[in-house]
Design a protein around this motif. Structure first.
Motif, PDB file in Angstrom:
ATOM      1  N   VAL A   1      42.876  11.126  56.727  1.00  0.00           N
ATOM      2  CA  VAL A   1      42.507  11.865  55.517  1.00  0.00           C
ATOM      3  C   VAL A   1      42.444  13.363  55.822  1.00  0.00           C
ATOM      4  O   VAL A   1      42.965  14.184  55.053  1.00  0.00           O
TER       5      VAL A   1
ATOM      6  N   LEU B   1      39.562   8.373  58.838  1.00  0.00           N
ATOM      7  CA  LEU B   1      39.059   9.696  58.477  1.00  0.00           C
ATOM      8  C   LEU B   1      39.989  10.786  59.008  1.00  0.00           C
ATOM      9  O   LEU B   1      40.267  11.757  58.302  1.00  0.00           O
TER      10      LEU B   1
ATOM     11  N   ILE C   1      31.719   2.821  53.594  1.00  0.00           N
ATOM     12  CA  ILE C   1      32.469   3.981  53.109  1.00  0.00           C
ATOM     13  C   ILE C   1      33.170   3.594  51.806  1.00  0.00           C
ATOM     14  O   ILE C   1      34.045   2.726  51.791  1.00  0.00           O
TER      15      ILE C   1
ATOM     16  N   VAL D   1      40.360   8.615  47.940  1.00  0.00           N
ATOM     17  CA  VAL D   1      40.181  10.057  48.109  1.00  0.00           C
ATOM     18  C   VAL D   1      39.905  10.658  46.733  1.00  0.00           C
ATOM     19  O   VAL D   1      40.747  10.600  45.840  1.00  0.00           O
TER      20      VAL D   1
ATOM     21  N   ASP E   1      33.526   2.355  59.619  1.00  0.00           N
ATOM     22  CA  ASP E   1      33.906   2.351  58.202  1.00  0.00           C
ATOM     23  C   ASP E   1      32.929   1.585  57.314  1.00  0.00           C
ATOM     24  O   ASP E   1      33.139   1.503  56.097  1.00  0.00           O
TER      25      ASP E   1
ATOM     26  N   ILE F   1      36.189  17.997  53.608  1.00  0.00           N
ATOM     27  CA  ILE F   1      35.822  16.606  53.384  1.00  0.00           C
ATOM     28  C   ILE F   1      34.322  16.543  53.636  1.00  0.00           C
ATOM     29  O   ILE F   1      33.839  17.023  54.675  1.00  0.00           O
TER      30      ILE F   1
ATOM     31  N   LEU G   1      43.985   4.267  50.464  1.00  0.00           N
ATOM     32  CA  LEU G   1      43.410   5.610  50.445  1.00  0.00           C
ATOM     33  C   LEU G   1      43.719   6.359  49.152  1.00  0.00           C
ATOM     34  O   LEU G   1      42.926   7.189  48.721  1.00  0.00           O
TER      35      LEU G   1
ATOM     36  N   ASP H   1      34.329   6.096  49.528  1.00  0.00           N
ATOM     37  CA  ASP H   1      35.317   7.098  49.147  1.00  0.00           C
ATOM     38  C   ASP H   1      35.313   8.253  50.147  1.00  0.00           C
ATOM     39  O   ASP H   1      34.499   8.286  51.061  1.00  0.00           O
ATOM     40  N   TYR H   2      36.241   9.144  49.933  1.00  0.00           N
ATOM     41  CA  TYR H   2      36.381  10.354  50.745  1.00  0.00           C
ATOM     42  C   TYR H   2      36.354  11.521  49.775  1.00  0.00           C
ATOM     43  O   TYR H   2      37.294  11.706  49.000  1.00  0.00           O
ATOM     44  N   ASP H   3      35.267  12.268  49.782  1.00  0.00           N
ATOM     45  CA  ASP H   3      35.141  13.406  48.874  1.00  0.00           C
ATOM     46  C   ASP H   3      35.865  14.607  49.463  1.00  0.00           C
ATOM     47  O   ASP H   3      35.508  15.089  50.535  1.00  0.00           O
TER      48      ASP H   3
ATOM     49  N   ALA I   1      31.755  10.226  53.571  1.00  0.00           N
ATOM     50  CA  ALA I   1      32.857  10.084  54.530  1.00  0.00           C
ATOM     51  C   ALA I   1      32.478  10.635  55.896  1.00  0.00           C
ATOM     52  O   ALA I   1      33.003  10.192  56.916  1.00  0.00           O
TER      53      ALA I   1
END
Length: 190
Positions: free
Chosen positions: A22, A19, A58, A95, A55, A36, A91, A60-62, A40
């Motif tokens: 990211v 994280l 998880i 993302v 993790d 973010i 990643l 995705d990472y918005d 996430a």
């Protein structure tokens, strides 16, 4: 918002190397009004509180940003491709970036309910299905974390899943079922 809970959230965020990577990459991209948010962030808190790997779950990472100067899909797609190039796999595929200035253009068609235009990225948090999940973070140039949680962090840290009091939707039941399947420790408040 509780300073103590904000500090605990920051500790959890900073313990996640993925994280933080990211967040550091998003900061370097310098997108306008970026955050973010979503799973996430809140899922890592749930994982920490329930003794799971940070993790766990998880998907995705918005990454939301706000650029009202061009709300075309083509302009957003340029940013999507730029963000993808900033990350190595896996990643690169995790993302998910969206211009919050254009969400109102596609939301109703996808989710079947109206969505008024936003004025900034943080305003999107006001519209999440669950108030508990309405939390976003940004890593500032001086390495401070800005935490935005319009409904506070109390329910999240108490493992209480509450609907968004500002948004009446039928989606909360589905959200609650999905979340309690992964974190049965959650207490659902209707």
């Amino acid at each position: 918002m509780s300073v103590e809970l904000e500090g605990r959230l920051e500790e959890i965020v900073r313990r996640s190397a993925r994280l933080m990577h990211v967040l550091e990459t998003a900061r370097a991209l310098d997108l306008p009004d970026w955050l973010i948010f979503s799973g996430a962030i809140y899922q890592r808190v749930l994982n920490h509180l329930t003794g799971r790997d940070l993790d766990y779950g998880i998907k995705d990472y918005d990454l939301g940003y706000f650029d009202p100067s061009d709300t075309s899909y083509e302009a957003e797609d340029v940013v999507i491709r730029r963000v993808a190039q900033a990350f190595e796999p896996p990643l690169r595929d995790l993302v998910e970036v969206r211009n919050q200035a254009r969400v109102h253009l596609w939301f109703e068609g996808k989710f079947g309910e109206p969505y008024a235009p936003l004025t900034r990225t943080a305003e999107a948090l006001d519209r999440f299905t669950s108030a508990t999940f309405s939390v976003g973070v940004r890593l500032e140039a001086d390495d401070r974390l800005t935490v935005i949680a319009p409904f506070g962090l109390e329910d999240l840290f108490a493992l209480r899943l509450a609907p968004n009091p500002r948004r009446q939707t039928h989606g909360f039941a589905r959200t609650a079922a999905s979340a309690t399947a992964r974190w049965p420790e959650l207490t659902v408040i209707n």
